[in-house]
Design an enzyme around this catalytic site. Structure first.
Site, short mmCIF file in Angstrom:
data_model
loop_
_atom_site.label_atom_id
_atom_site.label_comp_id
_atom_site.label_asym_id
_atom_site.label_seq_id
_atom_site.Cartn_x
_atom_site.Cartn_y
_atom_site.Cartn_z
N SER A 126 0.79 -1.24 0.00
CA SER A 126 0.00 0.00 0.00
C SER A 126 0.82 1.29 0.00
O SER A 126 0.24 2.37 -0.04
CB SER A 126 -0.96 0.01 1.19
OG SER A 126 -2.09 -0.80 0.93
N LYS A 129 0.07 3.92 -2.61
CA LYS A 129 -0.84 5.06 -2.42
C LYS A 129 -0.10 6.38 -2.31
O LYS A 129 -0.69 7.45 -2.52
CB LYS A 129 -1.72 4.83 -1.20
CG LYS A 129 -2.68 3.64 -1.34
CD LYS A 129 -3.54 3.47 -0.09
CE LYS A 129 -4.51 2.32 -0.21
NZ LYS A 129 -3.87 1.00 -0.11
N SER A 304 -5.49 3.54 4.79
CA SER A 304 -5.07 2.65 3.70
C SER A 304 -6.27 2.02 3.02
O SER A 304 -6.34 0.80 2.83
CB SER A 304 -4.11 1.57 4.21
OG SER A 304 -3.32 1.07 3.15
#
Length: 492
Positions: A126, A129, A304
């Site tokens: 993640s 991102k 997240s």
């Protein structure tokens, strides 16, 4: 699972909403009284008896916290490359890091102080991102919103729910859903009823998105596991079946579910809901808008949120003329970063959330983005200049001319918020509690952190730390030890 074992740490899956102040509250003192030498007879009905004979002190006067934000010192000693290398030597040699890539930068000068295999692109999870958030800040206004509409042809009794890319609608009776400030289905219903028209069926138009609803490298088991729902342009609560639980099982048919819920609220048989497209002569009947982009970016980064990340990726693609699909969104993110001068060589994106085990990012790119966000007023607009100070913005708007400045505000706080709320809470890593902010990345094959920390000398260090091919718990602890070392470093 193949590829994923998500962020439901310690069984704490229910969403928590809380405000965390990080600072110093003066005057709070705990006093332990000395034991008396004289014999004290304590009667069994007294408070003292129940506490082993100890006297019960009066409660201290309440203290009002005085949270404050202050800039990093402009005169803090500069860390040296040799000093930092010496400090990190032991923790980066930990075998629990597995296949490891890392980069650390002095935010005040932009100098890379330490790196290890930083050009090697590995699975980012993640921390992807960070790229999505940076691209959004570069190409979209901070107050950008998505509009979800209900439309119909003038003489038709068929209502069309037209999705435009907002997964944050809520059908909660009190209007307070999983996403703060998310649009309310009840507002759509009220507007439709106020129009004076009645409808006998509902069509759900998902044509705003193209391509498959699942990316390469995603595990379908994670729909029931609560990480994602098929990516469609209209959803309730990100597709959660239990609206207020972060890792609730998701629905495999989020857009149709939204249509059925709308039908129920209007007294229409949910069996009369089907997929389709709005007719060319359709006119608006009702509409609601998402929260502004900066708020959705905060949700994406702090918690997240994979579904929100994919929606924002398509938002970037639509704004730049790309295809609103997995491939189109990934390309739009890379194009925006390349245009801003970032070297994306070696980067492979199959999505914009980091769920895919096929994604690859070098740690130098993640570190460079965070360093540019912390680079001061010039930011990416000053490729040849020397950054002068750390900028932390407020309110989600670009700060002092640096479009990436708000990215720092969206990062979770160590031991405080979001996906870092339950990390850095015990020794030895707790020395970084409140001093580090970082985007996490967690897959069964990858753990990563990208963020910044104030070191012991008062200097801001940005970092990207990526670990592949080791068990989650072991690699997570090893990464936290590296961050704690950066915080504890007086490396000048």
């Amino acid at each position: 699972m193949a590829g994923r074992s998500r962020k439901n740490i310690g069984g704490l899956a229910t969403r928590r909403r809380r405000k965390v102040w990080i600072g110093v509250s003066a005057g709070l003192v705990v006093v332990v009284a000395a034991a008396a030498t004289a014999l004290v007879i304590v009667k069994p009905w007294t408070e003292e008896f129940r506490h082993g004979g100890l006297k019960i002190a009066a409660a201290p006067a309440p203290q009002a916290p005085s949270p404050r934000l202050s800039a990093a010192s402009s005169t803090a000693p500069a860390p040296s490359q040799t000093g930092l290398a010496s400090a990190l030597a032991q923790v980066v040699a930990n075998p629990d890091l597995g296949a490891f890539s890392g980069s650390v930068t002095d935010a005040a000068t932009g100098t890379v102080l330490w790196k290890k295999d930083s050009d090697k692109a590995i699975i980012p999870a993640s921390t992807t991102k960070v790229l999505t958030g940076a691209a959004a800040l570069l190409v979209l206004p901070a107050d950008h919103r998505i509009t979800t509409k209900a439309v119909s042809s003038p003489d038709s009794n068929e209502l069309v729910l037209v999705g435009a890319g907002d997964p944050t609608l809520t059908a909660q009776a009190n209007g307070k859903g999983y996403y703060p400030d998310g649009p309310k289905l009840s507002d759509l219903v009220s507007q439709i009823q106020s129009s004076g028209r009645t409808f006998g069926s509902v069509v759900v138009d998902t044509s705003a998105y193209a391509g498959p609803s699942q990316a390469p490298g995603w595990d379908p088991a994670d729909i029931a596991g609560g990480s994602w729902a098929p990516i469609e342009p209209v959803m309730l609560e990100g597709g959660r079946l239990n609206p207020m639980v972060e890792y609730s099982p998701r629905t495999p048919t989020p857009a149709l579910d939204a249509g059925r819920r709308l039908a129920l609220a209007l007294g229409i048989d949910p069996a009369k809901v089907h997929a389709g497209k709005a007719p060319a002569d359709a006119t608006p009947v009702a509409q609601v808008q998402s929260a502004p982009l900066w708020e959705r970016l905060t949700q994406m980064m702090t918690d997240s949120d994979d579904v929100v990340a994919e929606a924002i990726g398509r938002e970037i693609a639509a704004a730049t003329g790309g295809q609103p699909s997995f491939a189109g969104a990934a390309q739009a993110v890379l194009t925006a970063l390349n245009a801003a001068g970032f070297d994306t060589a070696g980067t492979v994106l199959r999505d914009t959330s980091g769920l895919s085990t096929d994604d690859r990012i070098p740690s130098r790119l993640l570190d460079k983005i965070i360093a540019q966000a912390a680079a001061g007023p010039q930011g990416v607009a000053s490729a040849n200049g020397t950054p002068s100070a750390t900028v932390v913005s407020t309110g989600g708007s670009p700060s002092s001319g640096n479009p990436l400045g708000p990215l720092l505000d969206y990062l979770p706080v160590a031991a405080g918020t979001g996906s870092l709320a339950f990390r850095y809470t015990t020794p030895p890593s707790n020395v970084a509690a409140g001093w580090a902010r970082a985007k996490t990345g967690t897959l069964s094959v990858s753990n990563a952190l990208a963020g910044y920390v104030l070191d012991k000398d008062g200097r801001v260090l940005t970092f990207a730390l990526m670990s592949n091919d080791k068990p989650q718990d072991a690699s997570r602890a090893a990464l936290d030890a590296v961050t704690a070392t950066l915080r504890n470093c007086g490396c000048s």
